[in-house]
Design a protein around this motif. Sequence first.
Motif, PDB file in Angstrom:
ATOM      1  N   TRP A  44      42.098   7.396  96.797  1.00  0.00           N
ATOM      2  CA  TRP A  44      43.438   7.579  96.208  1.00  0.00           C
ATOM      3  C   TRP A  44      43.353   7.088  94.770  1.00  0.00           C
ATOM      4  O   TRP A  44      42.806   5.997  94.511  1.00  0.00           O
ATOM      5  N   TYR A  48      50.190   3.852  87.318  1.00  0.00           N
ATOM      6  CA  TYR A  48      51.505   3.210  87.239  1.00  0.00           C
ATOM      7  C   TYR A  48      51.768   2.880  85.772  1.00  0.00           C
ATOM      8  O   TYR A  48      50.855   2.468  85.043  1.00  0.00           O
ATOM      9  N   VAL A  67      52.283   7.839  98.758  1.00  0.00           N
ATOM     10  CA  VAL A  67      52.396   6.422  99.141  1.00  0.00           C
ATOM     11  C   VAL A  67      53.844   5.961  98.997  1.00  0.00           C
ATOM     12  O   VAL A  67      54.608   6.527  98.213  1.00  0.00           O
ATOM     13  N   HIS A  69      54.782   3.035  97.802  1.00  0.00           N
ATOM     14  CA  HIS A  69      54.994   2.133  96.664  1.00  0.00           C
ATOM     15  C   HIS A  69      55.137   2.911  95.350  1.00  0.00           C
ATOM     16  O   HIS A  69      54.225   2.957  94.529  1.00  0.00           O
ATOM     17  N   ILE A  72      56.859  -1.022  91.825  1.00  0.00           N
ATOM     18  CA  ILE A  72      56.297  -2.333  92.210  1.00  0.00           C
ATOM     19  C   ILE A  72      56.765  -3.381  91.201  1.00  0.00           C
ATOM     20  O   ILE A  72      56.539  -3.224  89.988  1.00  0.00           O
ATOM     21  N   GLY A  77      51.672  -7.723  94.808  1.00  0.00           N
ATOM     22  CA  GLY A  77      50.495  -6.909  95.112  1.00  0.00           C
ATOM     23  C   GLY A  77      49.444  -7.002  94.022  1.00  0.00           C
ATOM     24  O   GLY A  77      49.574  -7.762  93.053  1.00  0.00           O
ATOM     25  N   CYS A  79      48.545  -4.557  91.989  1.00  0.00           N
ATOM     26  CA  CYS A  79      49.062  -3.911  90.777  1.00  0.00           C
ATOM     27  C   CYS A  79      49.993  -4.834  90.007  1.00  0.00           C
ATOM     28  O   CYS A  79      49.873  -4.991  88.783  1.00  0.00           O
ATOM     29  N   LEU A 101      49.800  -5.225  98.692  1.00  0.00           N
ATOM     30  CA  LEU A 101      50.770  -4.277  99.265  1.00  0.00           C
ATOM     31  C   LEU A 101      49.989  -3.144  99.915  1.00  0.00           C
ATOM     32  O   LEU A 101      49.330  -2.364  99.220  1.00  0.00           O
ATOM     33  N   CYS A 103      49.187   0.371 101.595  1.00  0.00           N
ATOM     34  CA  CYS A 103      49.725   1.728 101.510  1.00  0.00           C
ATOM     35  C   CYS A 103      49.355   2.505 102.757  1.00  0.00           C
ATOM     36  O   CYS A 103      50.058   3.406 103.170  1.00  0.00           O
ATOM     37  N   GLU A 110      40.075  -2.001  96.608  1.00  0.00           N
ATOM     38  CA  GLU A 110      40.942  -1.483  95.539  1.00  0.00           C
ATOM     39  C   GLU A 110      40.421  -1.962  94.188  1.00  0.00           C
ATOM     40  O   GLU A 110      39.852  -3.055  94.089  1.00  0.00           O
ATOM     41  N   ASP A 126      44.975   2.765  89.223  1.00  0.00           N
ATOM     42  CA  ASP A 126      44.805   2.088  90.513  1.00  0.00           C
ATOM     43  C   ASP A 126      44.011   3.013  91.430  1.00  0.00           C
ATOM     44  O   ASP A 126      44.367   4.181  91.588  1.00  0.00           O
ATOM     45  N   ASP A 128      42.217   3.272  95.319  1.00  0.00           N
ATOM     46  CA  ASP A 128      41.991   2.738  96.668  1.00  0.00           C
ATOM     47  C   ASP A 128      40.753   3.406  97.248  1.00  0.00           C
ATOM     48  O   ASP A 128      40.530   4.603  97.046  1.00  0.00           O
TER      49      ASP A 128
HETATM   50  N1  SME Z   1      47.784  -1.764  97.034  1.00  0.00           N
HETATM   51  C1  SME Z   1      48.585  -1.848  95.848  1.00  0.00           C
HETATM   52  C2  SME Z   1      49.851  -1.029  95.978  1.00  0.00           C
HETATM   53  C3  SME Z   1      49.730   0.337  95.447  1.00  0.00           C
HETATM   54  S1  SME Z   1      48.855   1.371  96.445  1.00  0.00           S
HETATM   55  O1  SME Z   1      47.458   0.913  96.515  1.00  0.00           O
HETATM   56  C4  SME Z   1      48.873   2.909  95.913  1.00  0.00           C
HETATM   57  C5  SME Z   1      48.905  -3.291  95.526  1.00  0.00           C
HETATM   58  O2  SME Z   1      48.611  -4.196  96.299  1.00  0.00           O
HETATM   59  O3  SME Z   1      49.482  -3.515  94.469  1.00  0.00           O
END
Ligand code: SME
Length: 161
Positions: A44, A48, A67, A69, A72, A77, A79, A101, A103, A110, A126, A128
């Motif tokens: 993914w 952002y 997703v 989110h 944010i 998280g 991000c 966070l 998803c 990540e 970002d 994943d």
């Molecule tokens: N995992 C991210 C949230 C965004 S999703 O990965 C698309 C986080 O912890 O900020």
Amino acid sequence: MNKDRFSDVFSEISNHLKSADLTVVEGLNHICTVLRKTFAHYDWVGFYFADLEKKRLHLKAFSGNPVEHQEIPFGKGICGQVAETHQNFVVPDVNAQDNYLACNIDVKSEIVIPLFLEGKNIGQIDIDSNKINPFTSKDEKLLEAICTLISKTYSTSLLQL
Ligand code: SME
């Protein structure tokens, strides 16, 4: 995966942004798609961008499964932490993180790289991965270069997203 793949994908993205008449969001979506299709460990890919006054990130472009989110708050998280630290954050195993966070349960790792415009952290890329610990310094360098390219190409238009 080898070194050439990284420089090839950067050239492909750079040439496409120069040659195609794309809106900023179309350009960002194109980058997400090319990166996700090129690298098997990118499951993914999204961008952002920050509302610096309200201290919230908003999802503006992505490739992969939708997703939840979309928005944010800074500090929340991986991000949200990068929005405050202004530093790359590589997470080899998301299950080892308290401030994360989720998803999608398939995600194992990540990477988040901040995007700077005139020295200000205005957004981030970002990624994943469904693999454990797949990211290396080559990923960081490529993604930093892509963020710099986006900043140079789109400049202050990025503030109107
Ligand atoms: N995992 C991210 C949230 C965004 S999703 O990965 C698309 C986080 O912890 O900020």
